[in-house]
Scaffold this active site. Structure first.
Site, PDB file in Angstrom:
ATOM      1  N   ASP A  60      -6.549   5.423  -1.993  1.00 34.17           N
ATOM      2  CA  ASP A  60      -5.369   4.596  -2.245  1.00 34.17           C
ATOM      3  C   ASP A  60      -4.379   4.781  -1.090  1.00 34.17           C
ATOM      4  O   ASP A  60      -4.143   5.897  -0.627  1.00 34.17           O
ATOM      5  CB  ASP A  60      -4.727   4.981  -3.583  1.00 34.17           C
ATOM      6  N   ILE A  61      -3.795   3.668  -0.650  1.00 38.67           N
ATOM      7  CA  ILE A  61      -2.894   3.711   0.505  1.00 38.67           C
ATOM      8  C   ILE A  61      -1.567   4.388   0.153  1.00 38.67           C
ATOM      9  O   ILE A  61      -0.854   4.868   1.045  1.00 38.67           O
ATOM     10  CB  ILE A  61      -2.654   2.269   1.038  1.00 38.67           C
ATOM     11  N   ASN A  75      -5.425   0.148 -14.948  1.00 40.26           N
ATOM     12  CA  ASN A  75      -4.277  -0.660 -15.358  1.00 40.26           C
ATOM     13  C   ASN A  75      -4.758  -2.084 -15.617  1.00 40.26           C
ATOM     14  O   ASN A  75      -5.501  -2.653 -14.810  1.00 40.26           O
ATOM     15  CB  ASN A  75      -3.208  -0.644 -14.260  1.00 40.26           C
ATOM     16  N   GLN A 133      -0.897  -3.342 -13.397  1.00 44.82           N
ATOM     17  CA  GLN A 133      -1.933  -3.905 -12.519  1.00 44.82           C
ATOM     18  C   GLN A 133      -1.293  -4.842 -11.502  1.00 44.82           C
ATOM     19  O   GLN A 133      -0.599  -5.789 -11.870  1.00 44.82           O
ATOM     20  CB  GLN A 133      -2.990  -4.680 -13.318  1.00 44.82           C
ATOM     21  N   HIS A 152     -10.300  -2.310 -10.979  1.00 47.52           N
ATOM     22  CA  HIS A 152     -10.327  -1.065 -10.196  1.00 47.52           C
ATOM     23  C   HIS A 152      -9.990   0.121 -11.074  1.00 47.52           C
ATOM     24  O   HIS A 152      -9.120   0.042 -11.939  1.00 47.52           O
ATOM     25  CB  HIS A 152      -9.387  -1.119  -8.986  1.00 47.52           C
ATOM     26  N   LEU A 153     -10.689   1.190 -10.825  1.00 47.98           N
ATOM     27  CA  LEU A 153     -10.470   2.443 -11.545  1.00 47.98           C
ATOM     28  C   LEU A 153      -9.796   3.425 -10.591  1.00 47.98           C
ATOM     29  O   LEU A 153     -10.291   3.661  -9.483  1.00 47.98           O
ATOM     30  CB  LEU A 153     -11.815   2.988 -12.044  1.00 47.98           C
ATOM     31  N   HIS A 154      -8.660   3.968 -11.014  1.00 43.02           N
ATOM     32  CA  HIS A 154      -7.981   4.998 -10.228  1.00 43.02           C
ATOM     33  C   HIS A 154      -8.569   6.362 -10.613  1.00 43.02           C
ATOM     34  O   HIS A 154      -8.613   6.707 -11.797  1.00 43.02           O
ATOM     35  CB  HIS A 154      -6.486   5.051 -10.562  1.00 43.02           C
TER      36      HIS A 154
HETATM   37  P1  AMP Z   1      -2.822  -1.265  -9.602  1.00 43.17           P
HETATM   38  O1  AMP Z   1      -1.332  -1.100  -9.474  1.00 43.17           O
HETATM   39  O2  AMP Z   1      -3.439  -0.565 -10.774  1.00 43.17           O
HETATM   40  O3  AMP Z   1      -3.219  -2.736  -9.519  1.00 43.17           O
HETATM   41  O4  AMP Z   1      -3.451  -0.543  -8.342  1.00 43.17           O
HETATM   42  C1  AMP Z   1      -3.462  -1.109  -7.070  1.00 43.17           C
HETATM   43  C2  AMP Z   1      -3.472   0.009  -6.096  1.00 43.17           C
HETATM   44  O5  AMP Z   1      -3.855  -0.483  -4.834  1.00 43.17           O
HETATM   45  C3  AMP Z   1      -2.141   0.720  -5.906  1.00 43.17           C
HETATM   46  O6  AMP Z   1      -2.252   2.090  -6.279  1.00 43.17           O
HETATM   47  C4  AMP Z   1      -1.856   0.558  -4.416  1.00 43.17           C
HETATM   48  O7  AMP Z   1      -1.255   1.696  -3.826  1.00 43.17           O
HETATM   49  C5  AMP Z   1      -3.244   0.309  -3.871  1.00 43.17           C
HETATM   50  N1  AMP Z   1      -3.292  -0.411  -2.609  1.00 43.17           N
HETATM   51  C6  AMP Z   1      -2.575  -1.501  -2.252  1.00 43.17           C
HETATM   52  N2  AMP Z   1      -2.921  -1.899  -1.007  1.00 43.17           N
HETATM   53  C7  AMP Z   1      -3.867  -1.032  -0.573  1.00 43.17           C
HETATM   54  C8  AMP Z   1      -4.624  -0.902   0.641  1.00 43.17           C
HETATM   55  N3  AMP Z   1      -4.477  -1.769   1.670  1.00 43.17           N
HETATM   56  N4  AMP Z   1      -5.500   0.116   0.741  1.00 43.17           N
HETATM   57  C9  AMP Z   1      -5.656   0.984  -0.269  1.00 43.17           C
HETATM   58  N5  AMP Z   1      -4.997   0.920  -1.442  1.00 43.17           N
HETATM   59  C10 AMP Z   1      -4.099  -0.080  -1.593  1.00 43.17           C
END
Ligand code: AMP
Length: 116
Positions: free
Chosen positions: A32-33, A89, A96, A102-104
């Site tokens: 995750d970024i 989420n 979300q 996506h699974l964190h």
């Molecule tokens: P959600 O909020 O559950 O939809 O999770 C989306 C996730 O994507 C968040 O934790 C962001 O930090 C992550 N995210 C957004 N852009 C990027 C990216 N370019 N590379 C990696 N993770 C990202």
């Protein structure tokens, strides 16, 4: 945003760089970024699924694969002893932000329950 254009599709196509952790024919995992824990990995299906709401019986294998991949990565990364949390989420109110399932996988700190 169409399914072909979402952020995670672009990451899988290599149009947006990512720190890949794992990939096979069904799933892609990357860091995750904006990590919410010392270890924060996103595990996504290659299939065009927007989120948990879109799953049907036909998706049982790929849905299970997300969990099995989380379990495998947790073992490989030595997360078992310290514990870890898996989060999906679903919907805007639940946090979300990207319309691709996506699974964190989070680990490396204490987590509260219930989550905030
Ligand atoms: P959600 O909020 O559950 O939809 O999770 C989306 C996730 O994507 C968040 O934790 C962001 O930090 C992550 N995210 C957004 N852009 C990027 C990216 N370019 N590379 C990696 N993770 C990202």
């Amino acid at each position: 945003m169409s399914q072909n254009d979402n952020l995670f599709k672009k990451i899988m196509r290599g149009e947006i760089p990512s720190a890949k952790v794992y990939e096979d024919e069904d799933v892609y995992a990357f860091k995750d970024i904006a990590p919410a824990a010392p270890t924060h990995i996103l595990i996504i299906p290659k299939a065009p699924l927007d989120g948990l709401n879109e799953l049907t019986d036909a998706d049982a294998l790929i849905a299970g694969k997300l969990l099995v991949t989380a379990s495998k990565l947790a073992k490989e990364l030595g997360l078992e002893a310290g514990g870890y949390r898996c989060v999906i989420n679903t919907g805007e109110a639940a946090g979300q932000t990207v319309p691709h399932l996506h699974l964190h996988l989070l680990s490396g700190r204490d987590f509260r329950w219930p989550p905030g």
